[in-house]
Design a protein around this motif. Structure first.
Motif, PDB file in Angstrom:
ATOM      1  N   TYR A  76       0.604  -1.204  -0.052  1.00  0.00           N
ATOM      2  CA  TYR A  76      -0.182   0.255  -0.474  1.00  0.00           C
ATOM      3  C   TYR A  76       0.583   0.909  -0.214  1.00  0.00           C
ATOM      4  O   TYR A  76       2.031   1.204   0.595  1.00  0.00           O
ATOM      5  N   GLN A 108     -14.071  -0.030   1.476  1.00  0.00           N
ATOM      6  CA  GLN A 108     -12.597  -0.364   1.395  1.00  0.00           C
ATOM      7  C   GLN A 108     -12.013   0.399   0.830  1.00  0.00           C
ATOM      8  O   GLN A 108     -11.949   0.875   0.018  1.00  0.00           O
ATOM      9  N   TYR A 157      -6.790   0.662   3.913  1.00  0.00           N
ATOM     10  CA  TYR A 157      -5.108   0.164   3.753  1.00  0.00           C
ATOM     11  C   TYR A 157      -4.377   1.010   3.929  1.00  0.00           C
ATOM     12  O   TYR A 157      -4.116   1.709   2.510  1.00  0.00           O
ATOM     13  N   THR A 158      -3.114   0.790   4.626  1.00  0.00           N
ATOM     14  CA  THR A 158      -2.226   2.095   4.944  1.00  0.00           C
ATOM     15  C   THR A 158      -0.655   1.133   4.649  1.00  0.00           C
ATOM     16  O   THR A 158      -0.979   0.211   4.996  1.00  0.00           O
ATOM     17  N   LYS A 159       0.640   1.544   4.471  1.00  0.00           N
ATOM     18  CA  LYS A 159       1.755   1.076   4.673  1.00  0.00           C
ATOM     19  C   LYS A 159       1.989   1.686   6.188  1.00  0.00           C
ATOM     20  O   LYS A 159       1.457   2.423   6.400  1.00  0.00           O
ATOM     21  N   THR A 167      -7.948   2.161  -0.433  1.00  0.00           N
ATOM     22  CA  THR A 167      -6.090   2.301  -0.747  1.00  0.00           C
ATOM     23  C   THR A 167      -6.159   3.870  -0.923  1.00  0.00           C
ATOM     24  O   THR A 167      -4.972   4.033  -0.742  1.00  0.00           O
ATOM     25  N   THR A 168      -6.929   4.272  -1.619  1.00  0.00           N
ATOM     26  CA  THR A 168      -6.309   5.829  -2.093  1.00  0.00           C
ATOM     27  C   THR A 168      -7.646   7.102  -0.963  1.00  0.00           C
ATOM     28  O   THR A 168      -8.891   6.624  -0.978  1.00  0.00           O
ATOM     29  N   ASN A 197      -2.624  -0.870   9.040  1.00  0.00           N
ATOM     30  CA  ASN A 197      -1.404  -1.113   8.478  1.00  0.00           C
ATOM     31  C   ASN A 197      -0.963  -2.736   8.811  1.00  0.00           C
ATOM     32  O   ASN A 197       0.682  -2.958   8.411  1.00  0.00           O
TER      33      ASN A 197
END
Length: 369
Positions: free
Chosen positions: A178, A315, A340-342, A317-318, A283
């Motif tokens: 991610y 959900q 969802y992240t890093k 991711t951006t 994460n």
């Protein structure tokens, strides 16, 4: 300082080679060493500390060996029930070695949520009848004494770990694909909310980042409850807040917190509030205490939320997907969003400059006006 690998090796050579617990910032070097040198059958990162004690009990009964249970002292609260109603000598009399990080040690500067815990760590162990030693450079002798104590009494015993007890032990942290950081996700969330929306954020870096984002944007902090302790209870705090207001309350949780007391969300979903909005930033790591992995990427959190009663689960991711989801959630009853992240945060990330009481009073003043 204690050489971390030598400490680990000494435990293993004493046949103390099964580890279970919840990572702690004071134990991050030890936890890193355990992760690198133990396979998944010999190191279980538990949902919470009580869960870890119960696993240690089962492990002992199936092996006649002693588990090493690691935790932060704040987690002792989660262990009180299984230590007293399961492992205690007057119940099943089951031994284990508790390795406890001593946050808030008297005389040491620490965050507000750790000060009381630090004062009560040793008295609490004494009240529960658990013998303890404060770890020092003579750790071999201390481990020997703990081992003999467990062998002779079948009772739990604790090693208390002060700040900076272990030398650095660095490993490559697990990475994911991610690209979004948690702080970028939080910034996007905040910009999508209005002045009548409130936030309850989970403990650790999430709340710290929200505080700094408000400062950066020249906003006040009266719309935010920055949970500085009570890991796993963020959603319950937010739900309680919803019960007496019609304002939208956005619970911003983390995967470690979600996993720790997952049952709370089942109760919340079965007592739906139109204004409860759940956002989970995943994460896959206990990042605030060293980056040890959670099972956040290995379980279907969206299906879990739906199964307990959440009507819609989005959900993202951006940043654009976050904006779209929040726009839809505003009209949802029991809607949830998983982002969802890093891993990672700014090295210069600060801490709130207001006290927890000031935070609470500012929020109540605005919410109740």
């Amino acid at each position: 300082m204690i050489n971390t690998k030598q400490f680990y090796d000494y435990l293993v050579n004493k046949n103390l080679d099964f580890f279970v617990g919840v990572p702690d910032s004071l134990l991050k070097n030890l936890c890193a060493c355990i992760k690198e040198n133990s396979d998944s059958k010999h190191n279980i990162i538990a949902a919470n500390e009580g869960n870890a004690v119960a696993i240690a009990c089962g492990y002992h009964m199936s092996s006649n060996k002693y588990a090493v249970v690691y935790m932060q002292n704040s987690g002792l609260g989660n262990t009180v029930n299984p230590l007293l109603s399961l492992a205690d000598e007057e119940v099943y009399n089951i031994p284990m070695l508790l390795v406890v990080g001593w946050r808030g040690q008297p005389g040491k500067k620490d965050e507000p949520q750790h000060v009381k815990q630090g004062k009560l760590t040793l008295p609490l162990l004494k009240t529960m009848g658990i013998e303890y030693m404060i770890l020092d450079d003579n750790y071999q002798e201390q481990i020997d004494k703990c081992y003999e104590y467990m062998k002779n009494t079948n009772k739990p015993v604790a090693l208390i770990v002060r700040k900076d007890s272990f030398e650095d032990y660095n490993i490559t942290k697990d990475k994911n694909d991610y690209t979004l950081t948690r702080e970028e996700a939080l910034d996007t969330i905040i910009k999508e909310l209005n002045d009548d929306d409130f936030i309850v954020s989970t403990t650790g870096k999430t709340s710290r980042e929200i505080f700094e984002l408000r400062e950066k944007n020249n906003q006040g902090h009266s719309n935010d409850f920055l949970t500085v302790g009570s890991m796993g209870h963020t959603s319950s705090i937010a739900f309680g807040l919803c019960l007496n207001t019609d304002k939208n309350v956005y619970c911003i949780d983390g995967d470690g917190s979600f996993i720790m007391h997952m049952g709370g969300l089942a109760v919340i979903a079965q007592n739906p509030c139109d204004n409860f909005k759940y956002i989970l930033i995943n994460n896959g790591a206990h990042e605030s205490v060293g980056g040890q992995p959670t099972v956040g990427f290995n379980i279907k959190i969206d299906e879990i939320l739906k199964a307990v009663g959440f009507k819609k689960v989005y959900q993202a991711t951006t940043e654009e997907e976050i904006k779209e989801a929040i726009d839809k959630m505003k009209d949802d009853t029991m809607g949830a969003l998983i982002i969802y992240t890093k891993q990672g945060s700014r090295k210069d990330l600060g801490r709130p400059t207001t006290t927890p009481i000031e935070n609470k009073e500012a929020l109540m003043k605005k919410l109740l006006k």
